[in-house]
Design an enzyme around this catalytic site. Structure first.
Site, PDB file in Angstrom:
ATOM      1  N   HIS A   1      -0.922 -19.420   1.380  1.00  0.00           N
ATOM      2  CA  HIS A   1      -1.003 -17.972   1.239  1.00  0.00           C
ATOM      3  C   HIS A   1      -2.418 -17.615   0.816  1.00  0.00           C
ATOM      4  O   HIS A   1      -2.983 -18.243  -0.089  1.00  0.00           O
ATOM      5  CB  HIS A   1       0.009 -17.477   0.208  1.00  0.00           C
ATOM      6  CG  HIS A   1       0.001 -16.001   0.023  1.00  0.00           C
ATOM      7  ND1 HIS A   1       0.211 -15.122   1.078  1.00  0.00           N
ATOM      8  CD2 HIS A   1      -0.219 -15.228  -1.073  1.00  0.00           C
ATOM      9  CE1 HIS A   1       0.137 -13.874   0.630  1.00  0.00           C
ATOM     10  NE2 HIS A   1      -0.129 -13.916  -0.659  1.00  0.00           N
TER      11      HIS A   1
ATOM     12  N   HIS B   1      -4.277  -9.329  -1.618  1.00  0.00           N
ATOM     13  CA  HIS B   1      -3.741 -10.140  -0.534  1.00  0.00           C
ATOM     14  C   HIS B   1      -2.710  -9.356   0.264  1.00  0.00           C
ATOM     15  O   HIS B   1      -2.225  -8.309  -0.165  1.00  0.00           O
ATOM     16  CB  HIS B   1      -3.147 -11.452  -1.075  1.00  0.00           C
ATOM     17  CG  HIS B   1      -2.234 -11.298  -2.246  1.00  0.00           C
ATOM     18  ND1 HIS B   1      -0.898 -11.646  -2.216  1.00  0.00           N
ATOM     19  CD2 HIS B   1      -2.459 -10.850  -3.519  1.00  0.00           C
ATOM     20  CE1 HIS B   1      -0.349 -11.439  -3.398  1.00  0.00           C
ATOM     21  NE2 HIS B   1      -1.263 -10.950  -4.203  1.00  0.00           N
TER      22      HIS B   1
ATOM     23  N   CYS C   1      -1.517 -13.121   6.204  1.00  0.00           N
ATOM     24  CA  CYS C   1      -2.424 -13.080   5.062  1.00  0.00           C
ATOM     25  C   CYS C   1      -3.765 -13.747   5.339  1.00  0.00           C
ATOM     26  O   CYS C   1      -4.801 -13.331   4.809  1.00  0.00           O
ATOM     27  CB  CYS C   1      -1.764 -13.713   3.839  1.00  0.00           C
ATOM     28  SG  CYS C   1      -1.237 -15.427   4.101  1.00  0.00           S
TER      29      CYS C   1
END
Length: 209
Positions: A43, A55, A168
């Site tokens: 991530h 994010h 992401c």
């Protein structure tokens, strides 16, 4: 000669997979990531200072994530707000700004931080773990990267989340380079394509027999 090449490749892999970045060593505009689901994916986000990261997370269009696998409706779970930054996963979607602890959270476990690498040679990047580096050039000044991340957060304007086309890693690389790129997405897309080709081949084989 062969052993030297193998050792070099293994060294590169170890550096990318296990090199941990301490919060105090982060720089404004750093592209950071943490692993999730036992290391099956990473991530990504942009460090914007004061132990905060911007994010990109799942949006309301949750069915765009693995649509072929998750055909049933998604049951939303109610989460408690973070006492430090107020982030609440079940409410805050899209481009979010959270503390490092929330960013590093993977279920009940807090994962280590890693720094994403830019300008990697094509040959070396092929041996690297997906989602850890790119051949893209990061020519933007770091304060410009932070400004772009803050702008996208303020407007929550990065579109609907999609694992293959808009995730992401796309967000973080866009902030750094103005290019949407995701090595993880390329890998998953390639796997999906090969899976479809394999299914077609098996069907043809069964029809012949």
């Amino acid at each position: 000669m062969v052993m030297k090449i193998i050792n070099k490749v293994l060294t590169i892999l170890m550096q990318l997979m296990w090199k941990v970045v301490r919060p105090e060593d982060l720089n404004l505009g750093d592209h950071v990531y943490r692993y999730g689901l036992y290391g099956l994916y990473s991530h990504h986000g942009i460090y914007v200072g004061n132990k905060y990261v911007i994010h990109f997370t799942r949006t309301e269009s949750k069915r765009t994530i693995f649509p072929s696998l998750f055909k049933t409706s998604y049951k939303q779970e109610i989460s408690s707000p973070c006492p430090e930054c107020g982030y609440q996963e079940s409410i805050h979607r899209g481009v979010v700004k959270t503390c490092l602890n929330c960013f590093q959270q993977d279920g009940k476990k807090v994962q280590s931080l890693h720094r994403y690498e830019y300008r990697w040679p094509l040959l070396r990047s092929k041996f690297a773990r997906r989602g850890t580096c790119t051949t893209l050039l990061d020519t933007k000044l770091l304060h410009q990267v932070v400004d772009k991340a803050n702008e996208l957060h303020a407007e929550n304007s990065f579109g609907d989340y999609n694992l293959i086309n808009n995730n992401c890693e796309h967000f973080a690389t866009y902030c750094r380079t103005d290019n949407r790129a995701s090595e993880q997405a390329a890998f998953f897309s390639d796997c999906e394509l090969k899976s479809k080709e394999a299914k077609k081949w098996i069907k043809k084989l069964l029809r012949r027999n």
